[in-house]
Design an enzyme around this catalytic site. Structure first.
Site, PDB file in Angstrom:
ATOM      1  N   ASP A 141       0.859  -1.184   0.000  1.00  0.00           N
ATOM      2  CA  ASP A 141       0.000   0.000   0.000  1.00  0.00           C
ATOM      3  C   ASP A 141       0.898   1.239   0.000  1.00  0.00           C
ATOM      4  O   ASP A 141       1.449   1.606   1.040  1.00  0.00           O
ATOM      5  CB  ASP A 141      -0.913   0.019   1.235  1.00  0.00           C
ATOM      6  CG  ASP A 141      -2.011  -1.039   1.154  1.00  0.00           C
ATOM      7  OD1 ASP A 141      -1.806  -2.057   0.465  1.00  0.00           O
ATOM      8  OD2 ASP A 141      -3.068  -0.837   1.786  1.00  0.00           O
ATOM      9  N   LYS A 204      -6.796   3.318  -3.575  1.00  0.00           N
ATOM     10  CA  LYS A 204      -7.273   3.322  -2.189  1.00  0.00           C
ATOM     11  C   LYS A 204      -7.455   4.770  -1.754  1.00  0.00           C
ATOM     12  O   LYS A 204      -6.670   5.635  -2.133  1.00  0.00           O
ATOM     13  CB  LYS A 204      -6.218   2.603  -1.342  1.00  0.00           C
ATOM     14  CG  LYS A 204      -6.414   2.624   0.162  1.00  0.00           C
ATOM     15  CD  LYS A 204      -5.372   1.740   0.862  1.00  0.00           C
ATOM     16  CE  LYS A 204      -5.332   1.974   2.360  1.00  0.00           C
ATOM     17  NZ  LYS A 204      -4.279   1.215   3.033  1.00  0.00           N
ATOM     18  N   LYS A 240     -10.252   0.235  -2.787  1.00  0.00           N
ATOM     19  CA  LYS A 240     -10.207   0.034  -1.335  1.00  0.00           C
ATOM     20  C   LYS A 240     -10.478   1.344  -0.614  1.00  0.00           C
ATOM     21  O   LYS A 240      -9.595   2.184  -0.498  1.00  0.00           O
ATOM     22  CB  LYS A 240      -8.841  -0.525  -0.919  1.00  0.00           C
ATOM     23  CG  LYS A 240      -8.673  -0.685   0.601  1.00  0.00           C
ATOM     24  CD  LYS A 240      -7.345  -1.323   0.967  1.00  0.00           C
ATOM     25  CE  LYS A 240      -7.113  -1.299   2.469  1.00  0.00           C
ATOM     26  NZ  LYS A 240      -5.780  -1.777   2.859  1.00  0.00           N
TER      27      LYS A 240
END
Lengths: 304, 275
Positions: A141, A204, A240
């Protein structure tokens, strides 16, 4: 001009976003009523999409192991409860998490690239990513450099994401836009497009360290960016939302948005995740409530 | 209804008419549902830590404030008790007794710990003491007939001891109770400490007694099937069950600190000394 560069659009001209329209669409979708069997389906699906997360300065190997146990055994008192999708930790704890989760099929995600601010030299960010992958991370991430983005230095962001993707090797790359710092929905759309064209597997919303974190309008804009990218390239990018999604009701609203924007293909953990820590317990409490008819208390569920 | 320091409306189509003795219409009352109860428990749980952590003295001051506000709105309370079927004289007496009871329990908030707490003699080198602590979220089915005095007599000792409550008001006499909620609202009682739902016991009792986030349940009616239901449901998470049967709400027996103790748990601490 080669074919490769012509496939990448000019990001100065990404579609602009009608904020009022987006908010109206979200409000409309929120009126959907999900009850009984469909609710149970949604609750279990949502649980299987959770990235159980601990990103605190006071994390310890013990805390990470405990979180991994929670990921593998969310609530053993009830049968037929799915496992979560992944555990998300800082780079230092990747090895611990990997060892604890061995054989469970649950992925280890690591934040990287000077999370959460992103202020570090590019070289050290790339080293950090390689370190995480070497330690065994299945998913990375990363955060984009919001400072450069807000300056208008879009090519910097594109190159940054592309290089991190290269450093990831086999690991999946999620790109955190930190929408709470991007100021406008136009910027959210632009950052989404840049990340996807530069090689993101997932986009995300947030780090969870900035308020506001994930919101429904921001998520809808990103879902629409994913849809347009899919129409253009045929590639399915995951989504996400992270931070601020605390209860089952909100989670189900997100699932409705996904279904209505991208279709049922995206309703699986390979293409949609929730970044959360408290959400898992609320989903569990709602599942038990559906099964027993009795309202539940957090006192009887393990804290992760 | 009163929950979390606000007066929410019920879900659509959920209300019941309230009539006086002669059958004349007085008002439509919110018909609280299990979802209203669920929301009230969430509000109560949120308020519990703060209320329990307040100094006993401060809780006492707030209770005195409730009594002062009742005094100021006594005429309204009396008028509503009359509407609910009391004679003016009886209504006056009920309102005044209710105020006196609040003052009585306000006085106990910083005293019952000394009376019920204890230093225990132990044979090892420990300083050993026991202290009462609040139970948590308490659900209450208030008495049906004494809508003001019965309500006050039931909930004030519970909150005096640092608990928070979700109460079902008297089904057919909710007027004075609802005015009492407005009094609580303007008496520095934090939102969520007292939550009141109007509705039917038949519909709500199973949820009042089964909800896992409720730590004790109090009910007042002499009804054996209700009693059985509550006791069975309470066993799910071993709630405290208190059955309050009061013959005469005006008798001196109601002025009694053991009513606070009913909803307390005794915590014993072993503190090493002299090593």
């Amino acid at each position: 001009m080669s074919n490769v560069t012509s496939a990448v659009p000019d990001f100065r001209f990404t579609p602009t976003i009608d904020q009022v329209g987006v908010e109206e669409r979200v409000a409309k979708l929120n009126t959907r009523s999900i009850k009984k069997e469909s609710k149970m389906f949604a609750l279990k699906l949502a649980l299987s999409m959770v990235d159980l997360t601990t990103l605190e300065g006071m994390d310890s190997p013990g805390k990470v192991r405990q979180l991994c146990q929670k990921a593998m055994h969310p609530h053993d008192a009830v049968d037929d409860i799915p496992k979560v999708a992944a555990v998300c930790v800082y780079p230092t704890f990747v090895r611990t998490a990997k060892e604890t989760l061995k054989g469970s099929g649950i992925n280890v995600a690591s934040v990287a690239t000077a999370f959460p601010s992103g202020w570090a030299p590019l070289q050290s960010k790339l080293d950090e990513v390689r370190f995480c992958v070497d330690e065994g991370a299945d998913e990375i991430d990363m955060v984009i450099s919001r400072g450069e983005f807000l300056k208008g230095n879009y090519s910097y962001i594109f190159d940054e994401v592309a290089q991190v993707k290269e450093a990831c090797g086999p690991a999946h790359l999620k790109v955190i836009l930190e929408t709470g710092e991007l100021q406008t929905l136009d910027n959210v759309r632009r950052a989404s497009d840049i990340s996807m064209y530069a090689g993101a597997d997932f986009i995300k919303t947030s780090t969870g360290k900035v308020s506001p974190a994930a919101t429904q309008p921001v998520t809808l804009v990103m879902l629409e960016a994913i849809r347009d990218y899919y129409y253009k390239t045929g590639k399915k990018i995951g989504m996400k939302p992270a931070g601020g999604i605390r209860d089952a009701k909100t989670a189900i609203r997100y699932l409705v948005m996904v279904k209505e924007t991208l279709g049922a293909d995206w309703l699986n953990p390979d293409l949609f995740r929730f970044g959360a820590s408290t959400l898992a317990n609320d989903l569990l409490m709602q599942i038990v409530k559906q099964q027993t008819g009795v309202y539940q208390s957090i006192d009887y569920f393990s804290k992760d | 209804m009163y929950m979390g320091g606000a007066f929410p409306r019920s879900e659509s189509e959920r209300y019941y008419p309230l009539n006086d003795k002669k059958g004349n219409f007085i008002a439509n009352i919110c018909l609280g549902s299990r979802k209203d109860f669920r929301n009230a428990v969430v509000a109560a749980r949120k308020a519990f830590d703060g209320w329990a952590a307040r100094s006993a003295y401060n809780r006492g001051q707030i209770l005195y404030r409730i009594a002062e506000m009742m005094e100021g709105r006594k005429d309204q309370l009396v008028a509503e008790l009359v509407k609910e079927g009391s004679s003016p004289k009886a209504a006056q007496k009920e309102a005044e007794t209710a105020i006196d009871r609040v003052v009585y329990f306000a006085g106990w908030t910083d005293k019952y710990q000394q009376v019920f707490g204890n230093v225990n003699p132990v044979a090892s080198s420990h300083f050993n003491f026991s202290n009462p602590e609040p139970t948590g979220v308490v659900s209450v089915i208030a008495p049906q007939n004494e809508s003001l005095l019965g309500f006050v007599q039931t909930i004030i000792p519970i909150i005096a001891g640092g608990n928070v409550v979700v109460v079902q008001a008297s089904e057919m006499k909710p007027l004075a109770t609802l005015t009492f909620c407005e009094i609580l609202h303007s008496s520095d009682v934090p939102g969520g400490v007292v939550n009141v739902i109007t509705g039917k016991t038949k519909e709500l009792a199973s949820h009042f007694s089964s909800h896992m986030d409720v730590n004790a349940v109090v009910f007042c009616e002499d009804d054996s099937s209700l009693k059985k239901l509550i006791q069975e449901n309470a066993s799910l998470n071993v709630k405290g069950v208190v059955h309050r049967q009061v013959k005469d709400y005006y008798s001196d027996e109601n002025e009694n600190p053991y009513l606070i103790l009913d909803l307390q748990e005794i915590k014993t601490t072993w503190h090493p000394v002299g090593i």
